[in-house]
Design a protein around this motif. Structure first.
Motif, PDB file in Angstrom:
ATOM      1  N   LEU A  56       0.898  -1.319   0.039  1.00 32.59           N
ATOM      2  CA  LEU A  56      -0.064   0.153  -0.101  1.00 32.59           C
ATOM      3  C   LEU A  56       0.799   1.174   0.084  1.00 32.59           C
ATOM      4  O   LEU A  56       0.536   2.135  -0.628  1.00 32.59           O
ATOM      5  CB  LEU A  56      -0.973   0.009   1.356  1.00 32.59           C
ATOM      6  N   HIS A  57       2.032   0.974   1.027  1.00 32.22           N
ATOM      7  CA  HIS A  57       2.905   2.485   0.929  1.00 32.22           C
ATOM      8  C   HIS A  57       3.292   2.608  -0.621  1.00 32.22           C
ATOM      9  O   HIS A  57       3.472   3.867  -0.990  1.00 32.22           O
ATOM     10  CB  HIS A  57       4.059   2.166   1.698  1.00 32.22           C
ATOM     11  N   ASP A  58       3.876   1.537  -1.381  1.00 28.98           N
ATOM     12  CA  ASP A  58       4.523   1.631  -2.444  1.00 28.98           C
ATOM     13  C   ASP A  58       3.634   1.961  -3.651  1.00 28.98           C
ATOM     14  O   ASP A  58       4.074   2.737  -4.597  1.00 28.98           O
ATOM     15  CB  ASP A  58       5.548   0.220  -2.876  1.00 28.98           C
ATOM     16  N   ASP A  82       9.026  -1.246   8.803  1.00 27.41           N
ATOM     17  CA  ASP A  82       8.486  -0.807   9.823  1.00 27.41           C
ATOM     18  C   ASP A  82       7.848   0.683   9.552  1.00 27.41           C
ATOM     19  O   ASP A  82       6.944   1.036   9.932  1.00 27.41           O
ATOM     20  CB  ASP A  82       9.338  -0.796  11.027  1.00 27.41           C
ATOM     21  N   LYS A  83       8.839   1.588   8.979  1.00 25.75           N
ATOM     22  CA  LYS A  83       8.682   2.905   8.473  1.00 25.75           C
ATOM     23  C   LYS A  83       7.213   2.863   7.556  1.00 25.75           C
ATOM     24  O   LYS A  83       6.468   3.887   7.577  1.00 25.75           O
ATOM     25  CB  LYS A  83       9.617   3.639   8.100  1.00 25.75           C
ATOM     26  N   LYS A  84       7.410   2.046   6.588  1.00 24.31           N
ATOM     27  CA  LYS A  84       6.172   1.968   5.673  1.00 24.31           C
ATOM     28  C   LYS A  84       5.016   1.421   6.304  1.00 24.31           C
ATOM     29  O   LYS A  84       4.036   2.436   5.991  1.00 24.31           O
ATOM     30  CB  LYS A  84       6.699   1.013   4.503  1.00 24.31           C
ATOM     31  N   ARG A  85       5.063   0.632   7.060  1.00 23.61           N
ATOM     32  CA  ARG A  85       3.694   0.238   7.742  1.00 23.61           C
ATOM     33  C   ARG A  85       3.293   1.449   9.067  1.00 23.61           C
ATOM     34  O   ARG A  85       2.130   1.711   8.775  1.00 23.61           O
ATOM     35  CB  ARG A  85       4.318  -0.976   8.739  1.00 23.61           C
ATOM     36  N   GLU A  86       4.224   2.047   9.286  1.00 21.83           N
ATOM     37  CA  GLU A  86       3.746   3.305  10.266  1.00 21.83           C
ATOM     38  C   GLU A  86       3.116   4.370   9.561  1.00 21.83           C
ATOM     39  O   GLU A  86       2.192   4.867   9.965  1.00 21.83           O
ATOM     40  CB  GLU A  86       4.982   3.758  11.138  1.00 21.83           C
ATOM     41  N   VAL A 144     -12.622   6.303 -11.589  1.00 22.58           N
ATOM     42  CA  VAL A 144     -11.082   6.156 -11.162  1.00 22.58           C
ATOM     43  C   VAL A 144     -10.622   4.886 -11.744  1.00 22.58           C
ATOM     44  O   VAL A 144     -11.250   3.955 -11.653  1.00 22.58           O
ATOM     45  CB  VAL A 144     -11.145   6.197  -9.874  1.00 22.58           C
ATOM     46  N   HIS A 145      -9.555   4.965 -12.352  1.00 20.19           N
ATOM     47  CA  HIS A 145      -8.904   3.570 -13.084  1.00 20.19           C
ATOM     48  C   HIS A 145      -8.047   3.077 -12.140  1.00 20.19           C
ATOM     49  O   HIS A 145      -7.170   3.613 -11.531  1.00 20.19           O
ATOM     50  CB  HIS A 145      -8.430   3.938 -14.315  1.00 20.19           C
ATOM     51  N   GLY A 146      -8.506   1.556 -11.990  1.00 24.33           N
ATOM     52  CA  GLY A 146      -7.297   0.685 -11.269  1.00 24.33           C
ATOM     53  C   GLY A 146      -5.794   0.739 -11.803  1.00 24.33           C
ATOM     54  O   GLY A 146      -4.989   0.871 -11.096  1.00 24.33           O
ATOM     55  N   PRO A 147      -5.891   0.702 -13.334  1.00 25.75           N
ATOM     56  CA  PRO A 147      -4.577   0.716 -13.755  1.00 25.75           C
ATOM     57  C   PRO A 147      -3.669   2.172 -13.355  1.00 25.75           C
ATOM     58  O   PRO A 147      -2.492   2.125 -13.169  1.00 25.75           O
ATOM     59  CB  PRO A 147      -4.731   0.680 -15.233  1.00 25.75           C
ATOM     60  N   VAL A 148      -4.527   3.124 -13.186  1.00 22.55           N
ATOM     61  CA  VAL A 148      -3.917   4.261 -12.943  1.00 22.55           C
ATOM     62  C   VAL A 148      -3.091   4.282 -11.530  1.00 22.55           C
ATOM     63  O   VAL A 148      -2.073   4.815 -11.204  1.00 22.55           O
ATOM     64  CB  VAL A 148      -5.043   5.651 -12.902  1.00 22.55           C
ATOM     65  N   ILE A 149      -3.994   3.860 -10.395  1.00 27.23           N
ATOM     66  CA  ILE A 149      -3.528   3.899  -9.276  1.00 27.23           C
ATOM     67  C   ILE A 149      -2.607   3.001  -8.868  1.00 27.23           C
ATOM     68  O   ILE A 149      -1.848   2.855  -7.850  1.00 27.23           O
ATOM     69  CB  ILE A 149      -4.672   3.884  -8.046  1.00 27.23           C
ATOM     70  N   SER A 150      -2.389   1.860  -9.900  1.00 32.49           N
ATOM     71  CA  SER A 150      -1.402   1.085  -9.740  1.00 32.49           C
ATOM     72  C   SER A 150      -0.053   1.281 -10.575  1.00 32.49           C
ATOM     73  O   SER A 150       0.838   0.637 -10.764  1.00 32.49           O
ATOM     74  CB  SER A 150      -1.857  -0.613 -10.212  1.00 32.49           C
ATOM     75  N   ASP A 151      -0.034   2.332 -11.137  1.00 31.07           N
ATOM     76  CA  ASP A 151       1.103   2.782 -11.978  1.00 31.07           C
ATOM     77  C   ASP A 151       1.952   3.619 -11.110  1.00 31.07           C
ATOM     78  O   ASP A 151       1.753   4.123 -10.206  1.00 31.07           O
ATOM     79  CB  ASP A 151       0.291   3.783 -13.078  1.00 31.07           C
ATOM     80  N   PRO A 152       3.490   2.992 -11.564  1.00 29.36           N
ATOM     81  CA  PRO A 152       4.298   3.666 -10.679  1.00 29.36           C
ATOM     82  C   PRO A 152       4.449   5.161 -10.609  1.00 29.36           C
ATOM     83  O   PRO A 152       4.743   5.889  -9.624  1.00 29.36           O
ATOM     84  CB  PRO A 152       5.946   3.426 -11.393  1.00 29.36           C
ATOM     85  N   ARG A 153       4.110   5.898 -11.781  1.00 30.77           N
ATOM     86  CA  ARG A 153       3.892   7.250 -11.813  1.00 30.77           C
ATOM     87  C   ARG A 153       2.991   7.988 -10.577  1.00 30.77           C
ATOM     88  O   ARG A 153       3.079   9.057 -10.135  1.00 30.77           O
ATOM     89  CB  ARG A 153       3.667   7.748 -12.975  1.00 30.77           C
ATOM     90  N   PHE A 154       1.975   7.138 -10.343  1.00 27.79           N
ATOM     91  CA  PHE A 154       0.787   7.548  -9.495  1.00 27.79           C
ATOM     92  C   PHE A 154       1.704   8.050  -7.853  1.00 27.79           C
ATOM     93  O   PHE A 154       1.087   8.614  -7.531  1.00 27.79           O
ATOM     94  CB  PHE A 154      -0.159   6.753  -9.161  1.00 27.79           C
TER      95      PHE A 154
END
Length: 278
Positions: A56-58, A82-86, A144-154
């Motif tokens: 989710l963080h990434d 841990d930082k990402k989870r926090e 809202v497009h799923g591929p957009v929010i899973s794109d690295p540019r997002f």
């Protein structure tokens, strides 16, 4: 999602510089189970076995934001994890306060289940506003497009890009010639239109600043999400002076996709009854 959500909760999060929470909310709404897919599970459930807090963080941020070495040299680092989870927990707290998600305890020592709620802050069950857009007042929606929010540019988007995306998808939907495929339309609207300038009565207006929208559109163009042209003629009409015509290209995403077979997916996540009783 509802346009009232964009004008309300989403805009307020951007104004308060809670961009991470706004982006995480988009991601969660993109992966949560819709009512027709939930079966005996709770609508809005995020399947815990298929996405971690680090994932989710990434999706929301640069995956290497906490990395002190070059990405290709980076090893699995528990401190970074841990930082990402926090960070994700902090954004979830914001979304919970806004009544956009609910966390349900799972088991001792395990992360809670995430239940995405309706985007109007009513704490009602997650739904698809587009299913009843013409029947229920206030259900006018933005795709809202799923591929957009899973794109690295997002992950690199800030408040301007997010605001511009909402505006671009809204303008496309209200264009006299809407596209057959959402995210591929052309539109010609001045940035003041989104704030209410010359919009029809009853339209939901957005409180984004015109400078923010312009900055976001330029960033989206640079990233390849849209193209913009200054034209004196368009669709057979001649303008008194040249206008900006925008072509949306949100289907050209570099999606990082994980397919889940819901029919065979097993999980200890809550059923409708247990989640409602929590």
């Amino acid at each position: 999602m509802r346009e009232t959500y964009v004008a309300g909760a989403a805009a307020e999060m951007l104004r308060k510089r809670q961009v991470g929470a706004a982006k995480l909310d988009l991601v969660l709404r993109g992966i949560a189970l819709w009512p027709e897919h939930a079966g005996q599970r709770t609508p809005g459930l995020v399947l815990r076995r298929n996405i971690s807090y680090e994932d989710l963080h990434d999706l929301c941020r640069d995956p290497h934001v906490f990395t002190m070495t070059l990405p290709e040299d980076a090893m699995y680092d528990p401190e970074i994890v841990d930082k990402k989870r926090e960070w994700v927990r902090a954004q979830l707290q914001i979304l919970e306060r806004r009544k956009l998600v609910r966390r349900v305890p799972f088991a001792a020592g395990r992360r809670p289940d995430i239940i995405v709620l309706r985007d109007d802050g009513s704490e009602e069950e997650f739904d698809d506003p587009g299913a009843r857009a013409g029947q229920v007042p206030g259900n006018s929606y933005v795709n809202v497009h799923g591929p957009v929010i899973s794109d690295p540019r997002f992950g690199l988007w800030g408040a301007p890009e997010l605001a511009a995306y909402y505006c671009a998808m809204t303008a496309e939907r209200f264009d006299p010639q809407p596209p057959s495929v959402a995210g591929t339309g052309e539109w010609c609207r001045p940035v003041g239109w989104f704030g209410g300038d010359r919009r029809p009565s009853g339209h939901v207006t957005y409180p984004f600043g015109e400078r923010t929208i312009r900055t976001g559109l330029l960033a989206l163009e640079e990233q390849g999400w849209i193209s913009m042209r200054m034209l004196s003629r368009w669709r057979g009409s001649r303008f008194a002076r040249r206008r900006r015509v925008v072509a949306n290209k949100f289907v050209n995403a570099k999606a990082r996709v994980k397919i889940v077979d819901l029919a065979n997916h097993r999980t200890g996540s809550p059923s409708k009854k247990s989640a409602q009783g929590s």
